[in-house]
Motif scaffolding. Structure first.
Motif, PDB file in Angstrom:
ATOM      1  N   PRO A   9    -107.044  63.793 -47.775  1.00  0.00           N
ATOM      2  CA  PRO A   9    -107.467  64.229 -46.703  1.00  0.00           C
ATOM      3  C   PRO A   9    -108.583  63.515 -46.232  1.00  0.00           C
ATOM      4  CG  PRO A   9    -107.906  65.995 -48.316  1.00  0.00           C
ATOM      5  CD  PRO A   9    -107.537  64.768 -49.058  1.00  0.00           C
ATOM      6  N   LYS A  73    -108.838  70.874 -43.600  1.00  0.00           N
ATOM      7  CA  LYS A  73    -108.209  70.167 -44.847  1.00  0.00           C
ATOM      8  C   LYS A  73    -107.105  70.768 -45.363  1.00  0.00           C
ATOM      9  CE  LYS A  73    -109.821  69.324 -49.561  1.00  0.00           C
ATOM     10  NZ  LYS A  73    -110.969  69.684 -50.831  1.00  0.00           N
ATOM     11  N   ALA A  94    -111.763  62.272 -50.408  1.00  0.00           N
ATOM     12  CA  ALA A  94    -112.028  60.842 -49.725  1.00  0.00           C
ATOM     13  C   ALA A  94    -113.364  60.395 -50.081  1.00  0.00           C
ATOM     14  CB  ALA A  94    -111.363  60.672 -48.336  1.00  0.00           C
ATOM     15  N   ASP A  95    -114.128  61.170 -50.437  1.00  0.00           N
ATOM     16  CA  ASP A  95    -115.729  60.802 -50.372  1.00  0.00           C
ATOM     17  C   ASP A  95    -116.408  60.218 -51.479  1.00  0.00           C
ATOM     18  OD1 ASP A  95    -115.517  63.159 -51.840  1.00  0.00           O
ATOM     19  OD2 ASP A  95    -116.842  64.373 -50.780  1.00  0.00           O
ATOM     20  N   LYS A 206    -118.404  68.226 -45.082  1.00  0.00           N
ATOM     21  CA  LYS A 206    -117.938  68.764 -43.812  1.00  0.00           C
ATOM     22  C   LYS A 206    -118.027  70.454 -43.869  1.00  0.00           C
ATOM     23  CE  LYS A 206    -117.046  64.364 -43.029  1.00  0.00           C
ATOM     24  NZ  LYS A 206    -117.165  63.910 -44.423  1.00  0.00           N
ATOM     25  N   ARG A 211    -118.676  78.449 -45.438  1.00  0.00           N
ATOM     26  CA  ARG A 211    -117.568  78.221 -46.363  1.00  0.00           C
ATOM     27  C   ARG A 211    -117.586  79.523 -47.147  1.00  0.00           C
ATOM     28  NH1 ARG A 211    -117.878  73.425 -50.065  1.00  0.00           N
ATOM     29  NH2 ARG A 211    -119.220  72.467 -48.803  1.00  0.00           N
TER      30      ARG A 211
HETATM   31  N1  UDP Z   1    -111.773  67.155 -44.805  1.00  0.00           N
HETATM   32  C1  UDP Z   1    -110.771  67.146 -44.055  1.00  0.00           C
HETATM   33  N2  UDP Z   1    -110.663  68.022 -42.990  1.00  0.00           N
HETATM   34  C2  UDP Z   1    -111.887  68.774 -42.698  1.00  0.00           C
HETATM   35  C3  UDP Z   1    -112.844  68.704 -43.561  1.00  0.00           C
HETATM   36  C4  UDP Z   1    -112.844  67.979 -44.716  1.00  0.00           C
HETATM   37  O1  UDP Z   1    -109.706  66.480 -44.388  1.00  0.00           O
HETATM   38  O2  UDP Z   1    -111.871  69.441 -41.681  1.00  0.00           O
HETATM   39  C5  UDP Z   1    -111.759  66.145 -46.029  1.00  0.00           C
HETATM   40  C6  UDP Z   1    -112.862  65.688 -46.280  1.00  0.00           C
HETATM   41  O3  UDP Z   1    -112.984  64.304 -45.662  1.00  0.00           O
HETATM   42  C7  UDP Z   1    -112.803  65.232 -47.785  1.00  0.00           C
HETATM   43  C8  UDP Z   1    -112.443  66.639 -48.381  1.00  0.00           C
HETATM   44  O4  UDP Z   1    -111.740  67.133 -47.390  1.00  0.00           O
HETATM   45  O5  UDP Z   1    -112.276  64.120 -48.354  1.00  0.00           O
HETATM   46  C9  UDP Z   1    -113.582  67.469 -48.984  1.00  0.00           C
HETATM   47  O6  UDP Z   1    -114.454  67.525 -47.889  1.00  0.00           O
HETATM   48  P1  UDP Z   1    -116.268  67.566 -48.177  1.00  0.00           P
HETATM   49  O7  UDP Z   1    -116.483  66.434 -49.180  1.00  0.00           O
HETATM   50  O8  UDP Z   1    -116.959  67.523 -46.830  1.00  0.00           O
HETATM   51  O9  UDP Z   1    -116.166  68.946 -48.850  1.00  0.00           O
HETATM   52  P2  UDP Z   1    -117.322  69.112 -50.296  1.00  0.00           P
HETATM   53  O10 UDP Z   1    -117.079  68.040 -51.395  1.00  0.00           O
HETATM   54  O11 UDP Z   1    -118.632  69.308 -49.594  1.00  0.00           O
HETATM   55  O12 UDP Z   1    -116.842  70.535 -50.542  1.00  0.00           O
END
Ligand code: UDP
Ligand code: MG
Length: 320
Positions: A9, A73, A94-95, A206, A211
């Motif tokens: 995603p 997501k 994706a990050d 994001k 959350r």
């Molecule tokens: N993501 C997405 N849609 C959204 C929010 C996040 O596809 O509305 C994706 C984002 O690009 C990433 C993954 O979900 O690949 C996890 O997000 P993030 O790294 O921000 O979350 P964290 O690691 O902080 O839990």
């Protein structure tokens, strides 16, 4: 059949994508896997889609699908799951916080050890403390409620048997509860693998503090919906019957008391002056209403057809 589908995603992650694609390609090449990578562009406002289609033009293993807007997501994973052709489906953020080096290990746990799902466990996390502590609590409660022995439900890095992803529907923000949804659908061999977690290299998270609130509301509703979705009458009907029955008993008592009093010449208060009378009235009415709610919900549940709750705008490298 392809061995692996990687579903990713993507929401505003343009800087990470080339590096991620390159790294996944390298791991797949070294291990000789047949694979596809499905990037789901979740309505990014940066150039993520341009980057995805550029990468896809250069490398046929890379595919892209994009939404008309940001649906979250869960929706992104859902469409990725529908499109995935691999024997094992691996999801990954994706990050670059999740390492593609984990792919072979996850793949073999599913194929060789027969797990339906293998969930990553970010044992050593590179996240701020405001995120890790609530997350511990959240995982503890979820594990207790679901009876699934995982430390890290919300880990983005997971591997699934193909049939698992084809049989679950991820909606709302239910991506946090995929192991629960899978278990309730009969896929109960759920394993865990400690995975490397890396600090975010580009961009920003994001998901904010909301959350946790949303996460708990979802937990209540995911437990509730899964239990009663197909039989709401069991929930509303039993509460309704209970309420109606207590109202009925109180009414009987009031009538008996009155008649008995009249017969024996004991003074009894007017029925309408007794608090229990109003209690009985309310209980009867609520009982009937709950019962009717259950009945209507049952009728709706029985002709509820699944409808996608997102729209697709673009696609690349998927054959028609
Ligand atoms: N993501 C997405 N849609 C959204 C929010 C996040 O596809 O509305 C994706 C984002 O690009 C990433 C993954 O979900 O690949 C996890 O997000 P993030 O790294 O921000 O979350 P964290 O690691 O902080 O839990
Ligand atoms: Mg992240």
């Amino acid at each position: 059949m392809l061995q692996i589908s990687v579903v990713i995603p993507v929401y505003n992650e343009e800087e990470s994508l080339p590096e991620l694609a390159e790294w996944i390609g390298r791991v797949m090449g070294e291990n000789g896997f047949s694979y596809e990578v499905i990037f789901v562009n979740d309505g990014s406002r940066d150039n993520s889609w341009e980057v995805i289609s550029m990468l896809a033009q250069k490398n046929g293993h890379l595919k892209g699908v994009g939404f008309t807007r940001n649906y979250g997501k869960s929706a992104a994973l859902d469409i990725g799951f529908q499109k995935a052709k691999g024997e094992v489906v691996i999801t990954m953020d994706a990050d670059l916080q999740d390492s593609p080096d984990e792919i072979p290990g996850l793949y073999y746990m599913v194929t060789k050890e027969g797990y339906d799902i293998v969930s990553g466990w970010k044992k050593k996390r590179h996240d701020p403390i405001g995120k890790t502590i609530p997350s511990k609590f959240f995982n503890g409660v979820t594990s207790m409620i679901s009876g699934i022995d995982l430390h890290d439900f919300n880990c983005g890095l997971k591997a699934y048997k193909n049939k698992v992803v084809k049989n679950i529907h991820v909606y709302g923000e239910m991506h946090r509860y995929i192991p629960l949804i899978a278990k309730w659908n009969g896929f109960s061999k759920i394993g865990e693998k400690v995975v490397e977690h890396r600090p975010r290299k580009y961009g920003y998270t994001k998901f904010g503090m909301e959350r946790f609130v949303n996460g708990f509301l979802d937990l209540i509703s995911v437990s509730f919906v899964n239990r009663y979705k197909r039989k709401p009458m069991h929930f509303f009907g039993s509460l309704g019957s209970l309420s109606f029955f207590s109202g009925f008993i109180i009414t009987l008592w009031l009538i008996f008391e009155k008649i008995y009093g009249l017969k024996k010449g004991i003074p009894v208060r007017e029925i309408t002056e007794q608090p229990t009378f109003f209690l009985a009235l309310v209980a009867l009415i609520i009982g009937v209403q709950l019962f009717l709610t259950g009945f209507l919900a049952d009728m709706m549940a029985s002709n509820n057809v699944r409808k996608a709750d997102y729209n697709i705008e673009q696609e690349v490298n998927f054959d028609a």
